[in-house]
Design a protein around this motif. Structure first.
Motif, PDB file in Angstrom:
ATOM      1  N   HIS A  44      31.446  30.151  22.665  1.00 25.05           N
ATOM      2  CA  HIS A  44      32.779  30.564  22.215  1.00 25.05           C
ATOM      3  C   HIS A  44      32.799  32.049  21.887  1.00 25.05           C
ATOM      4  O   HIS A  44      33.745  32.772  22.253  1.00 25.05           O
ATOM      5  CB  HIS A  44      33.192  29.729  20.998  1.00 25.05           C
ATOM      6  N   ARG A  45      31.762  32.533  21.215  1.00 25.17           N
ATOM      7  CA  ARG A  45      31.696  33.945  20.835  1.00 25.17           C
ATOM      8  C   ARG A  45      31.618  34.843  22.055  1.00 25.17           C
ATOM      9  O   ARG A  45      32.115  35.980  22.045  1.00 25.17           O
ATOM     10  CB  ARG A  45      30.472  34.166  19.941  1.00 25.17           C
ATOM     11  N   ASN A  46      31.016  34.357  23.125  1.00 23.04           N
ATOM     12  CA  ASN A  46      30.862  35.153  24.334  1.00 23.04           C
ATOM     13  C   ASN A  46      32.211  35.566  24.923  1.00 23.04           C
ATOM     14  O   ASN A  46      32.341  36.631  25.525  1.00 23.04           O
ATOM     15  CB  ASN A  46      30.058  34.360  25.371  1.00 23.04           C
ATOM     16  N   LEU A  47      33.232  34.719  24.732  1.00 26.08           N
ATOM     17  CA  LEU A  47      34.564  35.000  25.258  1.00 26.08           C
ATOM     18  C   LEU A  47      35.494  35.570  24.199  1.00 26.08           C
ATOM     19  O   LEU A  47      36.494  36.209  24.524  1.00 26.08           O
ATOM     20  CB  LEU A  47      35.169  33.707  25.828  1.00 26.08           C
ATOM     21  N   SER A  48      35.170  35.341  22.935  1.00 23.61           N
ATOM     22  CA  SER A  48      36.043  35.773  21.844  1.00 23.61           C
ATOM     23  C   SER A  48      36.083  37.301  21.761  1.00 23.61           C
ATOM     24  O   SER A  48      35.056  37.977  21.797  1.00 23.61           O
ATOM     25  CB  SER A  48      35.542  35.210  20.512  1.00 23.61           C
ATOM     26  N   GLY A  49      37.298  37.846  21.661  1.00 24.47           N
ATOM     27  CA  GLY A  49      37.481  39.283  21.562  1.00 24.47           C
ATOM     28  C   GLY A  49      37.508  40.011  22.890  1.00 24.47           C
ATOM     29  O   GLY A  49      37.765  41.227  22.925  1.00 24.47           O
ATOM     30  N   LEU A  50      37.258  39.311  23.988  1.00 25.72           N
ATOM     31  CA  LEU A  50      37.280  39.952  25.307  1.00 25.72           C
ATOM     32  C   LEU A  50      38.713  40.343  25.669  1.00 25.72           C
ATOM     33  O   LEU A  50      39.637  39.541  25.548  1.00 25.72           O
ATOM     34  CB  LEU A  50      36.702  39.008  26.358  1.00 25.72           C
ATOM     35  N   GLU A  51      38.883  41.565  26.118  1.00 23.98           N
ATOM     36  CA  GLU A  51      40.195  42.058  26.544  1.00 23.98           C
ATOM     37  C   GLU A  51      40.192  42.196  28.059  1.00 23.98           C
ATOM     38  O   GLU A  51      39.363  42.898  28.633  1.00 23.98           O
ATOM     39  CB  GLU A  51      40.500  43.407  25.890  1.00 23.98           C
ATOM     40  N   LEU A  52      41.142  41.520  28.710  1.00 29.91           N
ATOM     41  CA  LEU A  52      41.220  41.534  30.172  1.00 29.91           C
ATOM     42  C   LEU A  52      42.595  42.065  30.572  1.00 29.91           C
ATOM     43  O   LEU A  52      43.617  41.591  30.084  1.00 29.91           O
ATOM     44  CB  LEU A  52      41.001  40.131  30.733  1.00 29.91           C
ATOM     45  N   THR A  53      42.591  43.049  31.473  1.00 34.20           N
ATOM     46  CA  THR A  53      43.832  43.704  31.887  1.00 34.20           C
ATOM     47  C   THR A  53      43.902  43.759  33.408  1.00 34.20           C
ATOM     48  O   THR A  53      42.921  44.124  34.072  1.00 34.20           O
ATOM     49  CB  THR A  53      43.896  45.140  31.336  1.00 34.20           C
ATOM     50  N   LEU A  54      45.055  43.382  33.946  1.00 29.53           N
ATOM     51  CA  LEU A  54      45.309  43.564  35.375  1.00 29.53           C
ATOM     52  C   LEU A  54      45.809  44.988  35.570  1.00 29.53           C
ATOM     53  O   LEU A  54      46.895  45.345  35.106  1.00 29.53           O
ATOM     54  CB  LEU A  54      46.349  42.562  35.866  1.00 29.53           C
ATOM     55  N   ILE A  55      45.013  45.820  36.235  1.00 28.36           N
ATOM     56  CA  ILE A  55      45.370  47.229  36.382  1.00 28.36           C
ATOM     57  C   ILE A  55      45.935  47.533  37.764  1.00 28.36           C
ATOM     58  O   ILE A  55      46.567  48.583  37.943  1.00 28.36           O
ATOM     59  CB  ILE A  55      44.163  48.141  36.094  1.00 28.36           C
ATOM     60  N   GLN A  56      45.728  46.653  38.734  1.00 27.26           N
ATOM     61  CA  GLN A  56      46.299  46.903  40.062  1.00 27.26           C
ATOM     62  C   GLN A  56      46.400  45.596  40.835  1.00 27.26           C
ATOM     63  O   GLN A  56      45.412  44.873  40.963  1.00 27.26           O
ATOM     64  CB  GLN A  56      45.450  47.911  40.842  1.00 27.26           C
ATOM     65  N   ALA A  57      47.594  45.308  41.317  1.00 28.26           N
ATOM     66  CA  ALA A  57      47.813  44.188  42.231  1.00 28.26           C
ATOM     67  C   ALA A  57      47.897  44.766  43.635  1.00 28.26           C
ATOM     68  O   ALA A  57      48.740  45.635  43.905  1.00 28.26           O
ATOM     69  CB  ALA A  57      49.087  43.436  41.869  1.00 28.26           C
ATOM     70  N   GLY A  58      47.038  44.318  44.515  1.00 31.77           N
ATOM     71  CA  GLY A  58      46.914  44.946  45.828  1.00 31.77           C
ATOM     72  C   GLY A  58      47.962  44.488  46.819  1.00 31.77           C
ATOM     73  O   GLY A  58      48.929  43.795  46.487  1.00 31.77           O
ATOM     74  N   ASP A  59      47.752  44.867  48.054  1.00 23.58           N
ATOM     75  CA  ASP A  59      48.646  44.479  49.136  1.00 23.58           C
ATOM     76  C   ASP A  59      47.818  44.220  50.382  1.00 23.58           C
ATOM     77  O   ASP A  59      46.638  44.575  50.455  1.00 23.58           O
ATOM     78  CB  ASP A  59      49.715  45.547  49.389  1.00 23.58           C
ATOM     79  N   GLY A  60      48.440  43.614  51.357  1.00 25.59           N
ATOM     80  CA  GLY A  60      47.759  43.289  52.602  1.00 25.59           C
ATOM     81  C   GLY A  60      48.667  42.454  53.477  1.00 25.59           C
ATOM     82  O   GLY A  60      49.810  42.137  53.099  1.00 25.59           O
ATOM     83  N   PHE A  61      48.178  42.090  54.634  1.00 23.07           N
ATOM     84  CA  PHE A  61      48.959  41.313  55.582  1.00 23.07           C
ATOM     85  C   PHE A  61      48.752  39.821  55.359  1.00 23.07           C
ATOM     86  O   PHE A  61      47.736  39.394  54.803  1.00 23.07           O
ATOM     87  CB  PHE A  61      48.587  41.690  57.015  1.00 23.07           C
ATOM     88  N   ALA A  62      49.735  39.044  55.779  1.00 24.70           N
ATOM     89  CA  ALA A  62      49.664  37.597  55.625  1.00 24.70           C
ATOM     90  C   ALA A  62      48.409  37.058  56.304  1.00 24.70           C
ATOM     91  O   ALA A  62      48.100  37.406  57.444  1.00 24.70           O
ATOM     92  CB  ALA A  62      50.915  36.942  56.224  1.00 24.70           C
ATOM     93  N   GLY A  63      47.685  36.222  55.582  1.00 24.85           N
ATOM     94  CA  GLY A  63      46.421  35.685  56.071  1.00 24.85           C
ATOM     95  C   GLY A  63      45.212  36.420  55.534  1.00 24.85           C
ATOM     96  O   GLY A  63      44.096  35.893  55.598  1.00 24.85           O
ATOM     97  N   ASP A  64      45.414  37.639  55.002  1.00 24.51           N
ATOM     98  CA  ASP A  64      44.316  38.386  54.404  1.00 24.51           C
ATOM     99  C   ASP A  64      44.149  37.994  52.932  1.00 24.51           C
ATOM    100  O   ASP A  64      45.014  37.353  52.345  1.00 24.51           O
ATOM    101  CB  ASP A  64      44.572  39.892  54.494  1.00 24.51           C
ATOM    102  N   THR A  65      43.032  38.405  52.360  1.00 20.36           N
ATOM    103  CA  THR A  65      42.854  38.271  50.909  1.00 20.36           C
ATOM    104  C   THR A  65      43.399  39.515  50.236  1.00 20.36           C
ATOM    105  O   THR A  65      43.151  40.635  50.681  1.00 20.36           O
ATOM    106  CB  THR A  65      41.375  38.069  50.549  1.00 20.36           C
ATOM    107  N   ILE A  66      44.155  39.316  49.170  1.00 16.46           N
ATOM    108  CA  ILE A  66      44.801  40.409  48.459  1.00 16.46           C
ATOM    109  C   ILE A  66      43.966  40.736  47.225  1.00 16.46           C
ATOM    110  O   ILE A  66      43.729  39.859  46.383  1.00 16.46           O
ATOM    111  CB  ILE A  66      46.231  40.032  48.055  1.00 16.46           C
ATOM    112  N   PRO A  67      43.497  41.972  47.082  1.00 18.32           N
ATOM    113  CA  PRO A  67      42.644  42.309  45.929  1.00 18.32           C
ATOM    114  C   PRO A  67      43.465  42.509  44.653  1.00 18.32           C
ATOM    115  O   PRO A  67      44.471  43.210  44.654  1.00 18.32           O
ATOM    116  CB  PRO A  67      41.974  43.618  46.364  1.00 18.32           C
ATOM    117  N   PHE A  68      43.005  41.881  43.584  1.00 18.15           N
ATOM    118  CA  PHE A  68      43.569  42.092  42.256  1.00 18.15           C
ATOM    119  C   PHE A  68      42.468  42.715  41.402  1.00 18.15           C
ATOM    120  O   PHE A  68      41.429  42.100  41.170  1.00 18.15           O
ATOM    121  CB  PHE A  68      44.045  40.771  41.644  1.00 18.15           C
ATOM    122  N   ARG A  69      42.716  43.923  40.953  1.00 17.05           N
ATOM    123  CA  ARG A  69      41.710  44.670  40.204  1.00 17.05           C
ATOM    124  C   ARG A  69      41.956  44.468  38.711  1.00 17.05           C
ATOM    125  O   ARG A  69      43.050  44.720  38.202  1.00 17.05           O
ATOM    126  CB  ARG A  69      41.780  46.151  40.563  1.00 17.05           C
TER     127      ARG A  69
END
Length: 347
Positions: free
Chosen positions: A79-104
């Motif tokens: 529980h402590r390992n995850l407690s206090g962790l801050e996670l932020t989506l800083i960039q939602a990527g783009d790409g063509f249909a059928g590709d994998t879209i990177p989320f940074r």
């Protein structure tokens, strides 16, 4: 019954964890349960305890209580390992249909090291990420796309099983920002734009009997309505008529040029034309119903055109109506795009 329970559980989680591009995981948002290995280990401890009671063996008692203390310590550490962790989506990527879209995403653990952090989103996963205390750690989760549009993951699962894998602690990030999925480029037939340079509005040029016509052999991809079927029936020669009156400006990629073709197919053709013009560094503009992008060159212009094709006729995802994997459903509904102009000189 099970479906109703899942629906109520999802609504409860959505209320407890609202959409946000940044989340600090704390007491209210972290869930913890024993893993399969943890359940088996606890069962073995129970058997050892019963055995110690039956035989009144002090060594069995000692070993059982020592291992029990390890289980309790592992639970707190997980529980402590995850407690206090801050996670932020800083960039939602783009790409063509059928590709994998990177989320940074960027993770920060201000008080202690966060070890063996894993991210999951449906079939995508990124495992065993280590976040040193007080340092930023960037991660990229590649999420598959299937159709054009907005790609807004409903939930990104954040999980850890450190240190012994006896317990798993998890939570979710429910991002607001969406990735962009461009139409899958399709080789387009030879068509002529209905837009002329210098016109106040985009319009089709009429063809009449005084227009001159060029006859050329049929090529794969040509529209069937341009085929001279009477001549084909008479001579067996399949030819295409190109009317001079239909010729528009070569600087425009025109949605209306592909008559008799469905919307998604038209957008695929236009995406292919955008890529071809960008590859050749040619000057071009894009004419869509309700939106005009003036002719220009460069990668930024091509990306702007591709984004316009990706979101054409779609609404921005909102809370309660996510559009996972760039898909669109009839239940969500579509609204006609409001007229807009990118550039100058057109309304």
């Amino acid at each position: 019954m099970l479906k109703a329970f899942r629906s109520r559980w999802q609504r409860w989680v959505n209320q407890r964890i609202p959409r946000a591009d940044q989340r600090v995981f704390g007491q209210r948002s972290i869930f913890i349960l024993p893993t399969g290995a943890g359940v088996v280990f606890t069962g073995l401890l129970l058997i050892m305890l019963i055995t110690g009671i039956n035989y009144q063996n002090s060594l069995i008692y000692l070993l059982t209580f020592l291992l029990g203390a390890v289980v309790v310590a592992a639970m707190h550490q997980t529980h402590r390992n995850l407690s206090g962790l801050e996670l932020t989506l800083i960039q939602a990527g783009d790409g063509f249909a059928g590709d994998t879209i990177p989320f940074r995403l960027r993770a920060v653990s201000p008080r202690h090291d966060a070890l063996a952090i894993s991210l999951f989103c449906d079939d995508s996963q990124l495992e065993h990420q280590h976040v040193p205390a007080g340092q930023q750690h960037d991660m990229t989760l590649a999420i598959p796309s299937y159709q054009r549009g907005y790609l807004q993951p409903d939930r990104i699962r954040v999980e850890t099983r450190f240190p012994f894998g006896l317990f798993k602690a998890w939570s979710w990030l429910r991002p607001v920002r969406s990735g962009i999925v461009y139409p899958n480029p399709l080789a387009s037939p030879e068509v002529t734009s209905t837009v002329q340079d210098g016109e106040e509005q985009s319009k089709a040029r009429s063809t009449d009997g005084n227009d001159h016509a060029d006859i050329r052999p049929w090529r794969e991809g040509d529209l069937s309505q341009r085929v001279q079927w009477k001549r084909y029936a008479r001579t067996g020669e399949m030819v295409i008529t190109d009317w001079e009156g239909e010729q528009g400006s070569p600087h425009w990629l025109d949605y209306e040029a592909f008559r008799g073709v469905g919307r998604e197919l038209r957008l695929g053709y236009l995406a292919h034309q955008v890529m071809e013009r960008a590859r050749n560094n040619s000057r071009f503009g894009l004419n869509l119903p309700g939106q005009v992008i003036e002719p220009d060159t460069g990668a930024a212009h091509a990306n702007r055109c591709l984004k316009a094709l990706a979101i054409f006729g779609l609404e921005q995802p909102r809370e309660g109506a996510p559009l996972p994997h760039g898909t669109r459903s009839d239940e969500v509904g579509h609204r006609s795009p409001k007229p807009s102009v990118v550039g100058e000189g057109r309304v």
